[in-house]
Scaffold this active site. Structure first.
Site, PDB file in Angstrom:
ATOM      1  N   ARG A  42       0.794  -1.132   0.010  1.00 22.49           N
ATOM      2  CA  ARG A  42      -0.039  -0.013  -0.049  1.00 22.49           C
ATOM      3  C   ARG A  42       0.853   1.256  -0.024  1.00 22.49           C
ATOM      4  O   ARG A  42       0.590   2.144  -0.735  1.00 22.49           O
ATOM      5  CB  ARG A  42      -1.159   0.096   1.376  1.00 22.49           C
ATOM      6  CG  ARG A  42      -1.644   1.487   1.094  1.00 22.49           C
ATOM      7  CD  ARG A  42      -3.109   1.394   2.195  1.00 22.49           C
ATOM      8  NE  ARG A  42      -2.863   0.466   3.323  1.00 22.49           N
ATOM      9  CZ  ARG A  42      -2.162   0.538   4.374  1.00 22.49           C
ATOM     10  NH1 ARG A  42      -1.161   1.742   4.486  1.00 22.49           N
ATOM     11  NH2 ARG A  42      -2.290   0.032   5.366  1.00 22.49           N
ATOM     12  N   TYR A  68     -16.433  17.074 -15.149  1.00 17.94           N
ATOM     13  CA  TYR A  68     -16.864  15.785 -15.146  1.00 17.94           C
ATOM     14  C   TYR A  68     -17.834  15.344 -14.051  1.00 17.94           C
ATOM     15  O   TYR A  68     -17.794  15.792 -13.112  1.00 17.94           O
ATOM     16  CB  TYR A  68     -15.459  14.930 -15.129  1.00 17.94           C
ATOM     17  CG  TYR A  68     -15.607  13.624 -14.972  1.00 17.94           C
ATOM     18  CD1 TYR A  68     -16.005  12.832 -16.450  1.00 17.94           C
ATOM     19  CD2 TYR A  68     -15.716  12.661 -13.814  1.00 17.94           C
ATOM     20  CE1 TYR A  68     -16.074  11.332 -15.893  1.00 17.94           C
ATOM     21  CE2 TYR A  68     -15.600  11.210 -13.709  1.00 17.94           C
ATOM     22  CZ  TYR A  68     -16.112  10.734 -14.980  1.00 17.94           C
ATOM     23  OH  TYR A  68     -16.394   9.308 -14.945  1.00 17.94           O
ATOM     24  N   ASP A  87      -7.281  18.750 -14.604  1.00 19.33           N
ATOM     25  CA  ASP A  87      -7.643  17.358 -14.845  1.00 19.33           C
ATOM     26  C   ASP A  87      -7.394  17.402 -16.162  1.00 19.33           C
ATOM     27  O   ASP A  87      -7.831  17.895 -17.383  1.00 19.33           O
ATOM     28  CB  ASP A  87      -9.112  17.100 -14.744  1.00 19.33           C
ATOM     29  CG  ASP A  87      -9.505  15.561 -15.276  1.00 19.33           C
ATOM     30  OD1 ASP A  87      -8.939  15.078 -16.061  1.00 19.33           O
ATOM     31  OD2 ASP A  87     -10.430  15.263 -14.669  1.00 19.33           O
ATOM     32  N   LYS A  90      -8.459   6.386 -19.592  1.00 19.42           N
ATOM     33  CA  LYS A  90      -8.696   6.882 -20.837  1.00 19.42           C
ATOM     34  C   LYS A  90      -7.609   6.718 -21.578  1.00 19.42           C
ATOM     35  O   LYS A  90      -7.048   5.559 -21.911  1.00 19.42           O
ATOM     36  CB  LYS A  90      -9.485   8.344 -20.730  1.00 19.42           C
ATOM     37  CG  LYS A  90     -10.308   8.649 -19.663  1.00 19.42           C
ATOM     38  CD  LYS A  90     -11.722   7.738 -20.056  1.00 19.42           C
ATOM     39  CE  LYS A  90     -12.416   7.632 -18.679  1.00 19.42           C
ATOM     40  NZ  LYS A  90     -12.790   8.975 -18.031  1.00 19.42           N
TER      41      LYS A  90
END
Ligand SMILES: *Cc1c(COP(=O)(O)O)cnc(C)c1O
Length: 395
Positions: free
Chosen positions: A45, A97, A169, A194
């Site tokens: 982690r 978004y 972004d 994406k």
């Protein structure tokens, strides 16, 4: 050295074995020689060798100090908002978004972090929205689905003047076409699902910070909150990055051809593509992006949901699905899919017309893609003619 060469050679050869691909360290923990004595890794982690390589490659690609990989784009956005405190305000792009809007409104608002949404193509609107509590400007450029462009350099100057953080972004452009940190942003975020992944096979997010201090904070939240990217998915992103420039160049070439085709089609009312000279921020896009990307949206002269439905259900190569950025072309109807939860009036204010269709232009041969759209548009035309005749016969 050109960016592609630099990127490919920032992917290291494994020093232990000579493996030319980055190994997938599919392990949760690392054996220690003595308590606290380890080789830089103790628990996956906190840090994992495959994820670490990805984070280094992406930081270099965006020209930032620190990269951090997350389990999704939204987890990456979430880590950035955790830099804020209760009482702080965000100024966000109005064409934001949907998932980021939900995160701001349904999660962070109840913790006292609030957002105001402004048309960030209008610099005076940003200036007017700044208050003593504003801490962060949140941009997306190009936006989804209307492909609005905000001037990153000019907005960075505003952020600088008021000592605000500027986060961008960069999902739609990808680092192959646009590098916000070089234009003055402090933080860049990606839905790596994406273009960075590029093959529609992984959900992932990335944050890169310009400076090391912000980077330390993001890494703290990455470990403390735990939405980390796994080793295999990290490997997939590294593999995606190897062809990023190549893919984006071709996505952009195909998209421009398709935008030009649509612009000349009699059934099409308006085409949104920053590469078109008719786009209101074409000049800014040409300045801050090296090319215009693979997303095109357009509305029909018959502005009805029915016409759009006929269109999106009659393409064969453009497959009906949400998401974007993969090698295969996708088509979606914004009002009925990504923007369904937004009421009609608000949708119209954001420029999302009833017939607005978004294309994620893939890497198929462009003439095949144009033929596919042409066939579907002919069906739309025939369907609406039949409907008109029926109506006339009944009246
Ligand atoms: C998809 C997307 C996100 C969210 O990313 P996920 O990987 O789906 O969590 C954020 N911003 C933009 C612009 C996106 O397109």
């Amino acid at each position: 050295m050109q960016a592609t060469t630099q990127l490919l050679h920032s992917i290291p050869v494994d020093p232990q074995t000579g493996a030319i691909a980055v190994p997938i360290y599919q392990t949760s923990t690392f054996v220690q020689e003595a308590p606290g004595v380890n080789r830089g890794f103790d628990y996956s982690r906190t840090n994992n060798p495959t994820r670490q390589e990805l984070e280094k490659i992406v930081a270099k690609l965006e020209n930032g100090a620190v990269g951090a990989a997350f389990a999704s784009g939204l987890a990456a956005i979430d880590a950035v908002i955790k830099l804020l405190e209760s009482g702080d305000e965000i100024i966000a792009v109005d064409d934001i978004y949907g998932g980021a809007f939900r995160l701001f409104e349904k999660v962070y608002r109840k913790f006292g972090i609030t957002a105001t949404y402004v048309d960030t193509t209008d610099l005076s609107a940003i200036n007017r929205a700044i208050t003593a509590k504003t801490k962060l400007i949140w941009l997306e450029t190009p936006t989804n689905p209307t492909l609005k462009i905000s001037d990153i350099r000019a907005i960075a100057a505003i952020a600088n003047r008021y000592k605000l953080l500027l986060a961008v972004d960069n999902t739609f452009a990808s680092p192959a076409l646009q590098q916000p940190l070089n234009l003055g942003a402090d933080i860049v975020v990606h839905s790596a699902t994406k273009y960075i992944g590029g093959h529609s096979d992984v959900i992932a997010g990335l944050v890169v910070t310009k400076g090391p201090e912000l980077g330390t904070q993001i890494k703290f939240y990455q470990n403390a909150c735990g939405a980390v990217l796994g080793p295999f998915d990290s490997f997939l992103l590294i593999r995606g990055l190897e062809t990023l420039h190549l893919r984006l160049a071709q996505h952009s070439r195909n998209a421009l051809q398709i935008a030009l085709y649509l612009q000349s089609h009699p059934l099409v009312e308006k085409v949104n593509y920053p590469g078109l000279e008719s786009h209101p921020q074409h000049a800014i896009a040409a300045q801050q992006q090296s090319s215009f990307g693979g997303v095109v949206s357009f509305s029909l002269k018959t502005d009805t949901e029915a016409a759009a439905t006929t269109l999106v259900t009659n393409t064969r190569l453009f497959q009906l699905a949400e998401s974007l950025g993969g090698v295969k072309s996708l088509i979606s109807h914004s009002a009925a899919m990504t923007h369904k939860t937004i009421d009609r009036a608000a949708r119209h204010r954001a420029g999302v017309k009833d017939s607005l269709v978004r294309l994620s232009v893939g890497l198929e041969d462009v003439q095949d893609l144009i033929n596919d759209l042409d066939t579907a548009l002919t069906i739309v035309s025939a369907t609406s003619e039949t409907a008109t005749k029926k109506k006339l016969a009944h009246s």
